[in-house]
Scaffold this motif. Structure first.
Motif, PDB file in Angstrom:
ATOM      1  N   LEU A   1     -72.422  23.429 -10.683  1.00  0.00           N
ATOM      2  CA  LEU A   1     -73.437  24.612 -10.730  1.00  0.00           C
ATOM      3  C   LEU A   1     -72.863  25.732 -10.547  1.00  0.00           C
ATOM      4  O   LEU A   1     -72.393  26.206  -9.421  1.00  0.00           O
ATOM      5  CB  LEU A   1     -74.646  24.278  -9.878  1.00  0.00           C
ATOM      6  CG  LEU A   1     -75.746  23.342 -10.529  1.00  0.00           C
ATOM      7  CD1 LEU A   1     -76.814  23.457  -9.399  1.00  0.00           C
ATOM      8  CD2 LEU A   1     -76.209  24.152 -11.744  1.00  0.00           C
TER       9      LEU A   1
ATOM     10  N   VAL B   1     -84.818  20.451  -4.761  1.00  0.00           N
ATOM     11  CA  VAL B   1     -84.230  20.105  -6.165  1.00  0.00           C
ATOM     12  C   VAL B   1     -85.144  20.656  -7.128  1.00  0.00           C
ATOM     13  O   VAL B   1     -84.737  21.214  -8.072  1.00  0.00           O
ATOM     14  CB  VAL B   1     -84.344  18.649  -6.247  1.00  0.00           C
ATOM     15  CG1 VAL B   1     -83.897  18.113  -7.764  1.00  0.00           C
ATOM     16  CG2 VAL B   1     -83.213  17.828  -5.335  1.00  0.00           C
TER      17      VAL B   1
ATOM     18  N   ILE C   1     -84.534  24.407  -7.309  1.00  0.00           N
ATOM     19  CA  ILE C   1     -83.197  24.691  -7.931  1.00  0.00           C
ATOM     20  C   ILE C   1     -83.149  24.340  -9.507  1.00  0.00           C
ATOM     21  O   ILE C   1     -82.580  25.277 -10.205  1.00  0.00           O
ATOM     22  CB  ILE C   1     -82.151  24.041  -7.189  1.00  0.00           C
ATOM     23  CG1 ILE C   1     -81.835  24.566  -5.693  1.00  0.00           C
ATOM     24  CG2 ILE C   1     -80.673  24.220  -8.061  1.00  0.00           C
ATOM     25  CD1 ILE C   1     -81.103  23.800  -4.878  1.00  0.00           C
ATOM     26  N   ASN C   2     -83.747  23.326  -9.832  1.00  0.00           N
ATOM     27  CA  ASN C   2     -83.959  23.027 -11.468  1.00  0.00           C
ATOM     28  C   ASN C   2     -84.939  24.108 -11.878  1.00  0.00           C
ATOM     29  O   ASN C   2     -84.447  24.224 -13.089  1.00  0.00           O
ATOM     30  CB  ASN C   2     -84.344  21.691 -11.190  1.00  0.00           C
ATOM     31  CG  ASN C   2     -83.476  20.573 -10.987  1.00  0.00           C
ATOM     32  OD1 ASN C   2     -82.259  20.771 -11.336  1.00  0.00           O
ATOM     33  ND2 ASN C   2     -83.749  19.270 -10.802  1.00  0.00           N
TER      34      ASN C   2
ATOM     35  N   ASN D   1     -79.837  27.990  -8.878  1.00  0.00           N
ATOM     36  CA  ASN D   1     -79.323  27.957  -7.531  1.00  0.00           C
ATOM     37  C   ASN D   1     -79.311  28.985  -6.596  1.00  0.00           C
ATOM     38  O   ASN D   1     -78.923  28.977  -5.518  1.00  0.00           O
ATOM     39  CB  ASN D   1     -78.139  27.195  -7.682  1.00  0.00           C
ATOM     40  CG  ASN D   1     -77.009  28.011  -8.385  1.00  0.00           C
ATOM     41  OD1 ASN D   1     -77.227  29.397  -8.829  1.00  0.00           O
ATOM     42  ND2 ASN D   1     -75.827  27.833  -8.301  1.00  0.00           N
TER      43      ASN D   1
ATOM     44  N   LEU E   1     -76.562  20.872  -3.092  1.00  0.00           N
ATOM     45  CA  LEU E   1     -77.728  20.791  -4.278  1.00  0.00           C
ATOM     46  C   LEU E   1     -77.537  22.177  -5.036  1.00  0.00           C
ATOM     47  O   LEU E   1     -77.278  22.066  -6.160  1.00  0.00           O
ATOM     48  CB  LEU E   1     -79.123  20.729  -3.663  1.00  0.00           C
ATOM     49  CG  LEU E   1     -79.479  19.551  -3.119  1.00  0.00           C
ATOM     50  CD1 LEU E   1     -81.093  19.672  -2.353  1.00  0.00           C
ATOM     51  CD2 LEU E   1     -79.463  18.238  -4.183  1.00  0.00           C
TER      52      LEU E   1
ATOM     53  N   GLY F   1     -74.427  21.769  -7.190  1.00  0.00           N
ATOM     54  CA  GLY F   1     -74.239  20.807  -8.041  1.00  0.00           C
ATOM     55  C   GLY F   1     -73.085  19.636  -7.626  1.00  0.00           C
ATOM     56  O   GLY F   1     -72.727  18.765  -8.405  1.00  0.00           O
TER      57      GLY F   1
ATOM     58  N   ASP G   1     -78.368  14.785  -7.560  1.00  0.00           N
ATOM     59  CA  ASP G   1     -79.697  15.242  -7.822  1.00  0.00           C
ATOM     60  C   ASP G   1     -79.530  16.426  -8.839  1.00  0.00           C
ATOM     61  O   ASP G   1     -80.186  16.466  -9.833  1.00  0.00           O
ATOM     62  CB  ASP G   1     -80.707  15.584  -6.699  1.00  0.00           C
ATOM     63  CG  ASP G   1     -80.880  14.527  -5.714  1.00  0.00           C
ATOM     64  OD1 ASP G   1     -81.847  13.972  -5.902  1.00  0.00           O
ATOM     65  OD2 ASP G   1     -79.966  14.437  -4.803  1.00  0.00           O
ATOM     66  N   THR G   2     -78.601  17.415  -8.660  1.00  0.00           N
ATOM     67  CA  THR G   2     -78.537  18.463  -9.329  1.00  0.00           C
ATOM     68  C   THR G   2     -77.352  18.338 -10.309  1.00  0.00           C
ATOM     69  O   THR G   2     -76.947  19.159 -11.216  1.00  0.00           O
ATOM     70  CB  THR G   2     -78.350  19.833  -8.448  1.00  0.00           C
ATOM     71  OG1 THR G   2     -77.401  19.820  -7.340  1.00  0.00           O
ATOM     72  CG2 THR G   2     -79.616  20.100  -8.107  1.00  0.00           C
TER      73      THR G   2
ATOM     74  N   THR H   1     -78.431  17.157 -13.582  1.00  0.00           N
ATOM     75  CA  THR H   1     -78.737  18.234 -14.220  1.00  0.00           C
ATOM     76  C   THR H   1     -77.707  18.744 -15.033  1.00  0.00           C
ATOM     77  O   THR H   1     -78.039  18.993 -16.217  1.00  0.00           O
ATOM     78  CB  THR H   1     -79.556  19.121 -13.302  1.00  0.00           C
ATOM     79  OG1 THR H   1     -80.652  18.408 -12.611  1.00  0.00           O
ATOM     80  CG2 THR H   1     -80.273  20.216 -14.475  1.00  0.00           C
TER      81      THR H   1
END
Length: 280
Positions: free
Chosen positions: A14, A223, A226-227, A231, A249, A252, A256-257, A260
């Motif tokens: 991320l 999560v 952030i999604n 971030n 998170l 990345g 969980d991220t 994504t």
């Protein structure tokens, strides 16, 4: 490439995470009573990922004063803002000691102040005056909206008005209440899921989405935000032993991220492939 413990030349999945000093992507950590040695260990490892450290509730009033002053100076030496919990300020207000409280907070070395009415009720004018008074003393003022009592409804239109007024009065950021549990208060249901209507209303009405710090003590809440907001969303009430987990998170480095990032990359590739096939 950011500095990393492995010394590998690679990018975190991320991208775009802001470095300190930052105004966005803030992490506010909840300290319920770490000793000086524990705090130093915590800061040695995590200081780059902490922006505000809250000595929660009224815990700071229970410290020996010498240790409290040493702890405040230690935290500040790592370029982190430190402040006492809002409940203790509410106690001071009820006892008509607000001026003494602010003066002593300044003398002790706190750099920020939380102004809230999570347990008590503040008039609109008194709340405005408190924000302005704290600003004049040089504090970063964090206000909080929402009640701590699970029986209290989070009246969204009222909260939106309060958020706007707080910012107009000089609040640095406005915190959305979630307590330690992150369940059954303000925008969260009993399972810790955010009410999307209330959330969108706050985001649409705030002068800037980054004016808000979302208390998000649960991983699924972190999560989610952030999604949803990226971030560099401001998150609070992070447990002292979960700072690196949250930063993983944000960058990345946690499934969980990271998932994504992969899904977005695959989606982009599929779109690109579709365009190529259409062109062909």
């Amino acid at each position: 490439m950011k500095e990393n413990g492995w010394g590998l030349d690679f990018d975190f999945p991320l991208l775009g995470r802001e470095d300190k000093p930052r105004r966005n992507g803030l992490t506010m950590v909840l300290d319920k009573g770490l000793g000086l040695s524990e705090m130093k260990d915590l800061l040695d490892l995590n200081a780059n990922y902490i922006d505000f450290l809250k000595l929660s509730f009224g815990t700071s009033a229970l410290y020996p004063q010498k240790i409290l002053q040493e702890k405040i100076e230690l935290i500040k030496s790592y370029e982190i803002d430190v402040y006492p919990g809002g409940t203790f300020f509410e106690v001071a207000i009820i006892q008509n000691k607000k001026d003494e409280y602010l003066k002593q907070a300044k003398q002790l070395g706190f750099t920020a102040i939380e102004i809230s009415d999570g347990t008590i009720d503040l008039s609109v004018n008194l709340r405005s005056n408190l924000i302005q008074q704290a600003n004049k003393l040089g504090f970063k003022v964090l206000t909080e909206i929402g009640k701590k009592d699970k029986g209290e409804k989070f009246k969204i239109n009222k909260m939106v008005k309060q958020l706007k007024r707080d910012l107009a009065d000089g609040a640095y950021k406005v915190i959305i209440e979630a307590r330690e549990s992150g369940t059954g208060v303000s925008i969260y249901d009993e399972e810790g899921k955010a009410d999307e209507f209330k959330l969108k209303k706050l985001l649409l009405e705030a002068p800037k989405p980054t004016d808000i710090i979302w208390e998000a003590p649960l991983k699924k809440q972190q999560v989610f935000f952030i999604n949803l907001l990226g971030n560099n969303v401001n998150l609070g009430n992070i447990k002292a032993d979960e700072i690196l987990a949250l930063e993983s998170l944000r960058t990345g480095l946690r499934g969980d991220t990271f998932k994504t990032v992969i899904n977005n990359s695959q989606s982009s590739l599929e779109k690109e492939k579709g365009f190529i096939e259409m062109d062909f």
